[in-house]
Design a protein around this motif. Sequence first.
Motif, short mmCIF file in Angstrom:
data_model
loop_
_atom_site.label_atom_id
_atom_site.label_comp_id
_atom_site.label_asym_id
_atom_site.label_seq_id
_atom_site.Cartn_x
_atom_site.Cartn_y
_atom_site.Cartn_z
N GLU A 24 -34.98 10.02 -41.41
CA GLU A 24 -34.67 9.91 -40.01
C GLU A 24 -33.16 9.68 -39.80
N SER A 25 -32.61 10.35 -38.81
CA SER A 25 -31.20 10.19 -38.51
C SER A 25 -31.02 9.33 -37.28
N GLU A 26 -29.89 8.63 -37.23
CA GLU A 26 -29.60 7.82 -36.07
C GLU A 26 -29.27 8.72 -34.89
N THR A 27 -29.60 8.25 -33.69
CA THR A 27 -29.31 9.00 -32.49
C THR A 27 -27.80 9.02 -32.24
N VAL A 28 -27.28 10.19 -31.94
CA VAL A 28 -25.86 10.36 -31.63
C VAL A 28 -25.72 10.40 -30.12
N SER A 29 -25.00 9.43 -29.56
CA SER A 29 -24.79 9.37 -28.12
C SER A 29 -23.55 10.18 -27.74
N ILE A 30 -23.71 11.05 -26.76
CA ILE A 30 -22.63 11.94 -26.34
C ILE A 30 -22.32 11.71 -24.86
N ASN A 31 -21.15 11.14 -24.59
CA ASN A 31 -20.66 11.07 -23.21
C ASN A 31 -19.90 12.36 -22.95
N PHE A 32 -20.30 13.10 -21.92
CA PHE A 32 -19.86 14.48 -21.71
C PHE A 32 -19.24 14.65 -20.32
N PRO A 33 -17.96 14.24 -20.13
CA PRO A 33 -17.31 14.45 -18.83
C PRO A 33 -17.06 15.93 -18.58
N THR A 34 -17.15 16.32 -17.30
CA THR A 34 -17.09 17.74 -16.96
C THR A 34 -16.00 18.02 -15.93
N ALA A 35 -16.33 17.87 -14.63
CA ALA A 35 -15.38 18.13 -13.56
C ALA A 35 -15.96 17.60 -12.25
N SER A 36 -15.33 17.96 -11.15
CA SER A 36 -15.82 17.57 -9.83
C SER A 36 -17.22 18.11 -9.59
N THR A 58 -32.17 13.91 -32.05
CA THR A 58 -31.15 12.96 -32.50
C THR A 58 -29.92 12.92 -31.60
N VAL A 59 -29.97 13.61 -30.48
CA VAL A 59 -28.82 13.63 -29.56
C VAL A 59 -29.24 13.11 -28.20
N LYS A 60 -28.45 12.18 -27.67
CA LYS A 60 -28.64 11.70 -26.31
C LYS A 60 -27.34 11.96 -25.57
N ALA A 61 -27.35 13.01 -24.73
CA ALA A 61 -26.13 13.43 -24.03
C ALA A 61 -26.21 13.07 -22.56
N SER A 62 -25.06 12.68 -22.01
CA SER A 62 -24.98 12.32 -20.61
C SER A 62 -23.77 13.00 -19.98
N ALA A 63 -24.04 13.99 -19.10
CA ALA A 63 -22.95 14.67 -18.40
C ALA A 63 -22.43 13.78 -17.29
N GLN A 64 -21.11 13.73 -17.15
CA GLN A 64 -20.49 12.87 -16.14
C GLN A 64 -19.54 13.69 -15.28
N ALA A 65 -19.45 13.37 -13.99
CA ALA A 65 -18.42 13.95 -13.13
C ALA A 65 -17.07 13.36 -13.54
N SER A 66 -16.01 14.14 -13.39
CA SER A 66 -14.68 13.64 -13.76
C SER A 66 -13.63 14.38 -12.94
N ASN A 67 -12.37 14.06 -13.20
CA ASN A 67 -11.26 14.74 -12.52
C ASN A 67 -10.87 16.03 -13.21
N GLY A 68 -11.67 16.47 -14.18
CA GLY A 68 -11.40 17.75 -14.82
C GLY A 68 -10.82 17.63 -16.21
N GLY A 69 -10.24 18.76 -16.68
CA GLY A 69 -9.86 18.90 -18.08
C GLY A 69 -8.91 17.88 -18.63
N VAL A 70 -7.84 17.57 -17.92
CA VAL A 70 -6.87 16.58 -18.42
C VAL A 70 -7.55 15.23 -18.58
N ASP A 71 -8.32 14.85 -17.59
CA ASP A 71 -9.07 13.60 -17.64
C ASP A 71 -10.02 13.60 -18.84
N ASN A 72 -10.72 14.72 -19.04
CA ASN A 72 -11.68 14.82 -20.15
C ASN A 72 -10.99 14.67 -21.50
N LEU A 73 -9.85 15.33 -21.65
CA LEU A 73 -9.14 15.27 -22.93
C LEU A 73 -8.58 13.89 -23.20
N ASN A 74 -8.15 13.19 -22.16
CA ASN A 74 -7.70 11.81 -22.34
C ASN A 74 -8.86 10.92 -22.77
#
Length: 321
Positions: A24-36, A58-74
Amino acid sequence: MKKLALILASVMLMASLTACSSGESETVSINFPTASTTGTVYPMGSAIANLWNTEIETVKASAQASNGGVDNLNLIADGDAQMGVAITSILYESYTGTGTFEGRANEDLRVLAGLYYNPNQIVVAENSGIESLSDLVGKNFAPGASGSTGEVETNIHLTQMGLNYPDDIKAQYVGFTEAVDLIRNQQLDGAWIMAGLPTAAVTEVTATAGGKVIGIEADLIASLQESYPWYAAYTIPAGTYEGQDEDVLTTAVKLTICTDASVDDDAVYEMTKVFWENIEDLAVTTPALAGLKVEDAVTDLAGVPLHDGAIRYYQEIGVMD
């Protein structure tokens, strides 16, 4: 007592060995910022995250609203997100520590997949008197929310054509939703929007707020390509938006799903595999993904490397050597 201790130690050891051998593998949590939330990227990211959650145990992903690409990369660079959406121009800058990310190179930045080309869309009020980018001087204009991809694109384009950004415009740093309302209320002359076609905010402006889309001159596009080779000339087909009777020439760059080198290889492999094996289903709810080809996932990435887990999948299906 010694016998009891030995029995307890034996039980604990067996439990440990059983856990290790279970595979069994541990669950990998993914915070996934996107855009407006009003663009095409946020619903796309939500659909992808939901697919990963459904298909990969094994993946728990959560899409999030954000200010876009620069914000996501930071967020990725700071370790607050494990996945994000960004276009290749700012992806390159983050990886190399140039431009917007001057002195802050993130050499651990990686790509999961290159997606579709993302066109720049300049939408203006019909009565604004704006017919070209040079007409933006002195106008109330929204380059995008502070730190957004739209703001970066506005800066690059206006600076390339010789304008002093942001001083030559009356900049209002607002997102898509607020820009639409401000144009409708005649408090804003136009806005810069970068998103896949059709974009809900542009559709709303042209259909309900007396807006139109203007193009970018061919000579400016050629000049941009000399300085920023990731740009492509792109045509917004006539009829994409209400009242748009002619093709509109603009610039575009490729949108990517990006990540960090530290994210588990097996998890990224599974996410890449599940994404491409379900691309037709995703395209039903996310039209921007329609017609996407897996062969294009590894091209035009501005020199930013793919994640090892993604490479494994692309090699497996023969897209990469």
